[in-house]
Design an enzyme around this catalytic site. Structure first.
Site, PDB file in Angstrom:
ATOM      1  N   ARG A 292       1.773   2.937 -10.424  1.00  0.00           N
ATOM      2  CA  ARG A 292       3.149   3.195 -11.764  1.00  0.00           C
ATOM      3  C   ARG A 292       2.026   4.059 -11.966  1.00  0.00           C
ATOM      4  NH1 ARG A 292       3.117  -2.654  -9.483  1.00  0.00           N
ATOM      5  NH2 ARG A 292       4.262  -3.300  -9.428  1.00  0.00           N
TER       6      ARG A 292
ATOM      7  N   TYR B  35      13.332  -1.625   0.951  1.00  0.00           N
ATOM      8  CA  TYR B  35      12.802  -0.177   1.842  1.00  0.00           C
ATOM      9  C   TYR B  35      13.453  -0.174   3.506  1.00  0.00           C
ATOM     10  CZ  TYR B  35      10.231   1.200  -2.170  1.00  0.00           C
ATOM     11  OH  TYR B  35       9.756   0.931  -3.348  1.00  0.00           O
TER      12      TYR B  35
END
Length: 415
Positions: A267, A395
């Protein structure tokens, strides 16, 4: 006072000798040599440092004329000071922001301005709520800022002049505000507002401002995003990295940042929070400071290590800050916020000739690439710093081959 400093960058002895002259005045001039060194450490050029020294001398003289001390300065008096500078036709350092470095330096020495405490009901409420978010809920400043914005919008709809009126707050008020605020937002943004509202209403109950558990009146978001996690191709990743010029200072720094984003899926805030002590060169490991105070130790790939070493050895300014990535122009300090990381990506995308890619899409790219190579969802979650397996399980939807292996055949209809 503009003639107080010479036109050349001065050493401490010259500054000290000039302080004793009869032209300049004021107690701030005693701190001029130290402020001079402080500006040098922040990477200010001689020309820029001189201007800040001029401003310091000007302020020192003005404080003496007004018979006030530096610590007694208020927001209104500072604005008054700069209003005079503007009226005198000064061409630079004309706004209160110009005092940022002087205030920071004197603050290190114990000379701090009196806190500007607002007595406005909204400001008082938000200060208390911010303290709750950061100290008791453990939110980062970025998340706390978003929660405060939602709270501000909600409180502004409450009646009351001398104080906020919470009497009569009911589920209808909560539902009306939430519906109006989320009307034009995406699903993910709406979920963020819902979380912020629930937190705010729990705070109101905790503070005794309402005796109702109104957080239960905030309904969950109906529906879910139908789109799959969207990464970018390996060719686009290569183009992003190749767009950096490793022979330039900014190119060398940005290349190391991009490698961290493309290899670890960090991030933006995790890149900014990276400290020199987080890199263990002997063990070839790196510590990532994630959300909620989480610290993950991960292997340091050779290419990432080489890029970091090149930046640290040849480009990074030698300053006291322990942040790995610094600004390359004065004031030299750690990168301010995640907007800086987005700017790095924006420039790289423009050079590479591809559409803008935000850091989150690079996280998707890392996750989907690991999934294609057979890495388990548990290990992917460890790399990305997920707190729960449910987040990583998202995912699984892009693993078409894996889903095909466990999918049941559609039953045939026998006539």
């Amino acid at each position: 006072s503009e003639g107080y400093f010479s036109s050349h960058f001065m050493g401490e002895e010259k500054i000290m000798s000039m302080i004793g002259s009869s032209d300049p005045s004021g107690s701030l001039l005693d701190y001029a040599p130290g402020f001079h060194r402080y500006l040098s450490e922040l990477g200010y050029s001689p020309w820029a440092a001189e201007k800040h020294l001029y401003l310091m001398a000007y302020l020192s003289r003005w404080l003496e004329m007004e018979s006030i001390s530096f610590c007694d300065l208020t927001t209104s008096r500072i604005e008054e000071f700069f209003c005079i500078r503007r009226l005198e036709g000064r061409s630079d350092l004309r706004t209160p922001r110009s005092l940022e470095q002087l205030i920071a330096y004197l603050g290190k020495l114990g000379l701090t301005l009196k806190p500007q405490i607002s007595t406005e009901p909204l400001d008082v409420f938000l200060v208390n709520y911010h303290r709750y978010l950061t100290s008791e809920r453990g939110l980062t400043e970025g998340s706390a800022h978003f929660y405060l914005n939602v709270a501000r919008l909600f409180v502004m709809e409450r009646p009351g002049v001398t104080q906020i009126e919470w009497t009569g707050l009911c589920a209808r008020d909560v539902t009306k505000f939430t519906a109006a605020t989320c009307r034009s937002r995406s699903i993910s943004s709406t979920r963020s507002v819902i979380s912020a509202m629930r937190c705010l209403l729990r705070f109101l109950r905790l503070e005794g401002l309402t005796n109702l558990d109104l957080d239960q009146a905030v309904l969950s978001v109906a529906g879910r995003s139908s789109s799959l996690p969207r990464g970018i191709s390996s060719g686009e990743v290569t183009a992003l990295l190749d767009s950096c010029d490793p022979t330039s200072a900014i190119g060398c720094r940005d290349y190391a940042i991009l490698l961290l984003l493309c290899r670890f899926g960090l991030r933006g805030g995790e890149v900014i929070a990276l400290k020199l002590d987080d890199i263990d060169w002997r063990s070839a490991e790196i510590i990532i400071n994630g959300k909620g105070g989480r610290r993950d130790r991960l292997p340091l790939p050779a290419d990432v290590g080489a890029a970091l070493a090149n930046y640290l050895q040849f480009v990074r300014p030698q300053v006291t800050s322990r942040c790995v990535f610094l600004r390359l122009s004065a004031p030299i300090r750690g990168l301010g916020n995640t907007g800086t990381i987005r700017s790095v990506l924006d420039r790289a995308c423009s050079r590479a000739g591809i559409a803008y890619v935000n850091p989150h899409r690079l996280r998707h790219t890392v996750a989907t690439e690991m999934l294609r190579k057979g890495v388990s969802l548990h290990d992917i979650g460890q790399v990305l710093g997920h707190h729960g397996e449910a987040t990583t399980a998202n995912y699984a939807r892009v693993d078409i081959d894996g889903l095909r292996a466990v999918a049941r055949c559609w039953p045939e209809v026998v006539s």
